[in-house]
Design a protein around this motif. Sequence first.
Motif, mmCIF file in Angstrom:
data_model
loop_
_atom_site.group_PDB
_atom_site.id
_atom_site.type_symbol
_atom_site.label_atom_id
_atom_site.label_comp_id
_atom_site.label_asym_id
_atom_site.label_seq_id
_atom_site.Cartn_x
_atom_site.Cartn_y
_atom_site.Cartn_z
ATOM 1 N N GLY A 13 0.799 -1.220 0.000
ATOM 2 C CA GLY A 13 0.000 0.000 0.000
ATOM 3 C C GLY A 13 0.827 1.263 0.000
ATOM 4 O O GLY A 13 0.281 2.365 -0.175
ATOM 5 N N GLY A 14 2.122 1.126 0.204
ATOM 6 C CA GLY A 14 3.006 2.278 0.267
ATOM 7 C C GLY A 14 3.403 2.800 -1.104
ATOM 8 O O GLY A 14 2.924 2.329 -2.141
ATOM 9 N N SER A 15 4.311 3.784 -1.091
ATOM 10 C CA SER A 15 4.735 4.463 -2.308
ATOM 11 C C SER A 15 6.246 4.543 -2.387
ATOM 12 O O SER A 15 6.936 4.579 -1.352
ATOM 13 C CB SER A 15 4.163 5.881 -2.345
ATOM 14 O OG SER A 15 2.766 5.873 -2.275
ATOM 15 N N LEU A 16 6.746 4.572 -3.601
ATOM 16 C CA LEU A 16 8.153 4.821 -3.881
ATOM 17 C C LEU A 16 8.245 5.591 -5.187
ATOM 18 O O LEU A 16 7.370 5.470 -6.055
ATOM 19 C CB LEU A 16 8.938 3.518 -4.027
ATOM 20 C CG LEU A 16 9.366 2.747 -2.776
ATOM 21 C CD1 LEU A 16 10.015 1.426 -3.164
ATOM 22 C CD2 LEU A 16 10.316 3.571 -1.921
ATOM 23 N N LYS A 17 9.325 6.349 -5.321
ATOM 24 C CA LYS A 17 9.585 7.049 -6.580
ATOM 25 C C LYS A 17 10.968 6.671 -7.060
ATOM 26 O O LYS A 17 11.964 6.918 -6.362
ATOM 27 C CB LYS A 17 9.482 8.559 -6.405
ATOM 28 C CG LYS A 17 9.635 9.335 -7.716
ATOM 29 C CD LYS A 17 9.408 10.825 -7.497
ATOM 30 C CE LYS A 17 9.477 11.615 -8.797
ATOM 31 N NZ LYS A 17 9.218 13.057 -8.589
ATOM 32 N N LEU A 18 11.037 6.069 -8.229
ATOM 33 C CA LEU A 18 12.305 5.730 -8.848
ATOM 34 C C LEU A 18 12.723 6.852 -9.799
ATOM 35 O O LEU A 18 11.874 7.465 -10.453
ATOM 36 C CB LEU A 18 12.195 4.420 -9.621
ATOM 37 C CG LEU A 18 11.684 3.201 -8.857
ATOM 38 C CD1 LEU A 18 11.710 1.974 -9.767
ATOM 39 C CD2 LEU A 18 12.480 2.969 -7.602
ATOM 40 N N SER A 19 14.012 7.081 -9.859
ATOM 41 C CA SER A 19 14.553 8.068 -10.780
ATOM 42 C C SER A 19 15.687 7.442 -11.577
ATOM 43 O O SER A 19 16.378 6.542 -11.089
ATOM 44 C CB SER A 19 15.058 9.293 -10.021
ATOM 45 O OG SER A 19 14.002 9.936 -9.336
ATOM 46 N N CYS A 20 15.876 7.954 -12.774
ATOM 47 C CA CYS A 20 16.946 7.469 -13.654
ATOM 48 C C CYS A 20 17.542 8.674 -14.357
ATOM 49 O O CYS A 20 16.835 9.397 -15.071
ATOM 50 C CB CYS A 20 16.385 6.474 -14.656
ATOM 51 S SG CYS A 20 17.539 5.957 -15.954
ATOM 52 N N VAL A 21 18.837 8.877 -14.136
ATOM 53 C CA VAL A 21 19.558 9.959 -14.784
ATOM 54 C C VAL A 21 20.330 9.395 -15.964
ATOM 55 O O VAL A 21 21.038 8.386 -15.831
ATOM 56 C CB VAL A 21 20.506 10.651 -13.796
ATOM 57 C CG1 VAL A 21 21.286 11.749 -14.505
ATOM 58 C CG2 VAL A 21 19.727 11.225 -12.621
ATOM 59 N N ALA A 22 20.199 10.060 -17.097
ATOM 60 C CA ALA A 22 20.890 9.623 -18.310
ATOM 61 C C ALA A 22 22.004 10.582 -18.650
ATOM 62 O O ALA A 22 21.834 11.802 -18.565
ATOM 63 C CB ALA A 22 19.887 9.557 -19.466
ATOM 64 N N THR A 23 23.132 10.022 -19.036
ATOM 65 C CA THR A 23 24.257 10.850 -19.445
ATOM 66 C C THR A 23 24.874 10.272 -20.720
ATOM 67 O O THR A 23 24.759 9.069 -20.990
ATOM 68 C CB THR A 23 25.350 10.916 -18.363
ATOM 69 O OG1 THR A 23 25.811 9.591 -18.071
ATOM 70 C CG2 THR A 23 24.825 11.556 -17.094
ATOM 71 N N GLY A 24 25.495 11.140 -21.500
ATOM 72 C CA GLY A 24 26.275 10.665 -22.629
ATOM 73 C C GLY A 24 25.545 10.571 -23.939
ATOM 74 O O GLY A 24 26.087 10.024 -24.896
#
Length: 121
Positions: A13-24
């Motif tokens: 029931g909880g929440s999470l936020k994933l992030s992805c940084v792109a380089t190059g």
Amino acid sequence: HLVESGGGLVQSGGSLKLSCVATGGTFSAFAMGWFRQTPGKEREFVARVSQFGQVYYADSVKGRFTITRDNVNETVHLQMVGLKPEDTAVYYCAADSGLPDDLSARSIDYWGQGTQVTVSS
């Protein structure tokens, strides 16, 4: 190069936020997405945002997950709410320059290293 962050342990029931940084690379030229994988199973599609902003979701996450992209900061996010134990997996950020609605893992050009999401019951 793709680097994920934001995984962790959360209760059902909880929440999470994933992030992805792109380089190059030229971020705006790539469709960005998220896949997930559990031991012994194939990597499965979760969500995708095309170069043009079109979004696609797996049926299992529709209404609970939201994918967004930030072309200025070259980042893609996956906001996950209403998490379930069956969402437990390693989540991978993905990038490709293919067709907007191509949801296949075989079409991915670049993968991140993965981040673990664990949902306890």
